[in-house]
Design a protein around this motif. Structure first.
Motif, PDB file in Angstrom:
ATOM      1  N   UNK A 119     -80.073  44.896  25.129  1.00  0.00           N
ATOM      2  CA  UNK A 119     -80.945  45.705  25.985  1.00  0.00           C
ATOM      3  C   UNK A 119     -81.950  44.776  26.661  1.00  0.00           C
ATOM      4  N   UNK A 120     -81.812  44.600  27.970  1.00  0.00           N
ATOM      5  CA  UNK A 120     -82.742  43.766  28.713  1.00  0.00           C
ATOM      6  C   UNK A 120     -82.283  42.334  28.874  1.00  0.00           C
ATOM      7  N   UNK A 121     -81.225  42.105  29.640  1.00  0.00           N
ATOM      8  CA  UNK A 121     -80.716  40.737  29.816  1.00  0.00           C
ATOM      9  C   UNK A 121     -81.502  40.014  30.920  1.00  0.00           C
ATOM     10  N   UNK A 122     -82.637  39.444  30.537  1.00  0.00           N
ATOM     11  CA  UNK A 122     -83.458  38.656  31.446  1.00  0.00           C
ATOM     12  C   UNK A 122     -83.284  37.178  31.200  1.00  0.00           C
ATOM     13  N   UNK A 123     -84.322  36.403  31.490  1.00  0.00           N
ATOM     14  CA  UNK A 123     -84.234  34.944  31.420  1.00  0.00           C
ATOM     15  C   UNK A 123     -83.908  34.417  30.027  1.00  0.00           C
ATOM     16  N   UNK A 124     -84.439  35.058  28.986  1.00  0.00           N
ATOM     17  CA  UNK A 124     -84.202  34.554  27.635  1.00  0.00           C
ATOM     18  C   UNK A 124     -82.723  34.607  27.259  1.00  0.00           C
ATOM     19  N   UNK A 125     -81.956  35.457  27.963  1.00  0.00           N
ATOM     20  CA  UNK A 125     -80.536  35.619  27.649  1.00  0.00           C
ATOM     21  C   UNK A 125     -79.632  34.657  28.426  1.00  0.00           C
TER      22      UNK A 125
END
Length: 332
Positions: A14-20
């Motif tokens: 849930x929430x594929x942003x920069x950390x992913x």
């Protein structure tokens, strides 16, 4: 005991942003008995792009739809902190294990709610304090446990950073300094790693007191924090964090003093540290960090879920870090 009934952990995010991009999600495709099967983000364009670039078959723009996907049996919450509590409740309600980004929540009270929701649903809760599983920090813990610097007397954190020029220009896009989203400023984002790591080394903090201020007034959150704390094993600690310092005083350093030596290391640098013992000069230890920095911790989560190992970062250990931060900024 196995935490899931399958022989493979099939992740949904849930929430594929920069950390992913590099740090976390790619490791889920590399760790044995682990697979990333579905991702979610509110922007259809961005989530589709992520899925295509990373070879993920399913993508969603609705969190509940991903949570209810029968193929997904464990969920990683990679959103900013303000969504950790409601999404943890959603995932726990579906009976699926939760892996949540750090800091665990905006404050200790939210952490307590998250733990309660997962315990009620009988699902495990893990938190992304991945430094607990990195090789050089494991090496330091081993040296401390073996008494390589004798009896530990005190530990001192010193973290100073300059105010980044583009922060002011693009302030509306930086949730890390919005207390409504992050719980605080860079202290909550960065010091959380340091305080959790010291919890790993020495055990829980039993007392903490601090002061915080917004000196530069560049954003709404605190930009300087100082404080002291006491660990359950008797070690005393201090911390000094400032995020509007000059370039001449930038520093990332933790010092651990024993009665027979000292250990010095960076929290956010390369995998190296100095060991000062009986000699007149330090021994430099340097270990290679993994490309996907969360991979060792994710591997431990997979082992824990399959009943073959244990994860060192849980909701209970992570909540302690939030409690210490609350006290250091004067909330408790």
């Amino acid at each position: 005991m196995k935490k899931i009934e399958d022989s493979e952990v099939r992740w949904g995010i849930l929430g594929v942003g920069n950390v992913c991009e590099v740090k976390s999600a790619p490791a889920m495709q590399i760790v044995p008995h682990s697979k990333l099967v579905a991702v979610m983000r509110r922007s259809e364009e961005k989530v589709r792009d992520y899925a295509l670039r990373h070879g993920v078959q399913k993508w969603y723009t609705d969190a509940q739809a991903l949570v209810e996907d029968p193929e997904v049996n464990a969920i990683y919450i990679a959103t900013p902190p303000h969504m950790h509590l409601p999404l943890t409740k959603m995932v726990a309600g579906a009976g699926k294990p939760v892996y949540v980004e750090k800091p665990m929540a905006r404050n200790y009270a939210e952490c307590v709610e998250m733990i309660a929701a997962c315990e009620k649903a009988h699902v495990p809760l893990y938190v992304a304090y991945y430094r607990r599983a990195l090789p050089h920090f494991l090496k330091i813990k081993g040296l401390l446990d073996r008494g390589s610097i004798g009896e530990v007397r005190s530990v001192h954190i010193n973290l100073k950073q300059v105010l980044k020029p583009d922060l002011i220009v693009h302030l509306e896009n930086n949730w890390r300094v919005d207390p409504e989203i992050a719980g605080g400023g860079y202290f909550f984002d960065l010091a959380s790693h340091q305080l959790d790591l010291l919890d790993f080394f020495f055990g829980p903090v039993i007392s903490a007191k601090g002061f915080s201020a917004n000196q530069a007034k560049a954003y709404a959150a605190e930009d300087i924090v100082t404080g002291s704390f006491v660990f359950q094993n008797g070690v005393l600690g201090t911390g000094n964090w400032c995020f509007t310092t000059s370039r001449h005083s930038e520093v990332d350093e933790i010092l651990i003093y024993g009665n027979k030596g000292m250990i010095r290391f960076e929290t956010f640098g390369k995998g190296a540290f100095e060991l000062w013992d009986e000699g007149d000069s330090p021994t430099i230890h340097e270990l290679e960090l993994p490309k996907h920095i969360q991979q060792p911790l994710i591997s431990s989560i997979v082992s824990d879920l399959l009943g073959t190992g244990n994860c060192p970062s849980t909701g209970h250990s992570a909540a302690r870090t939030n409690l210490v931060m609350d006290r250091l900024v004067g909330r408790d």
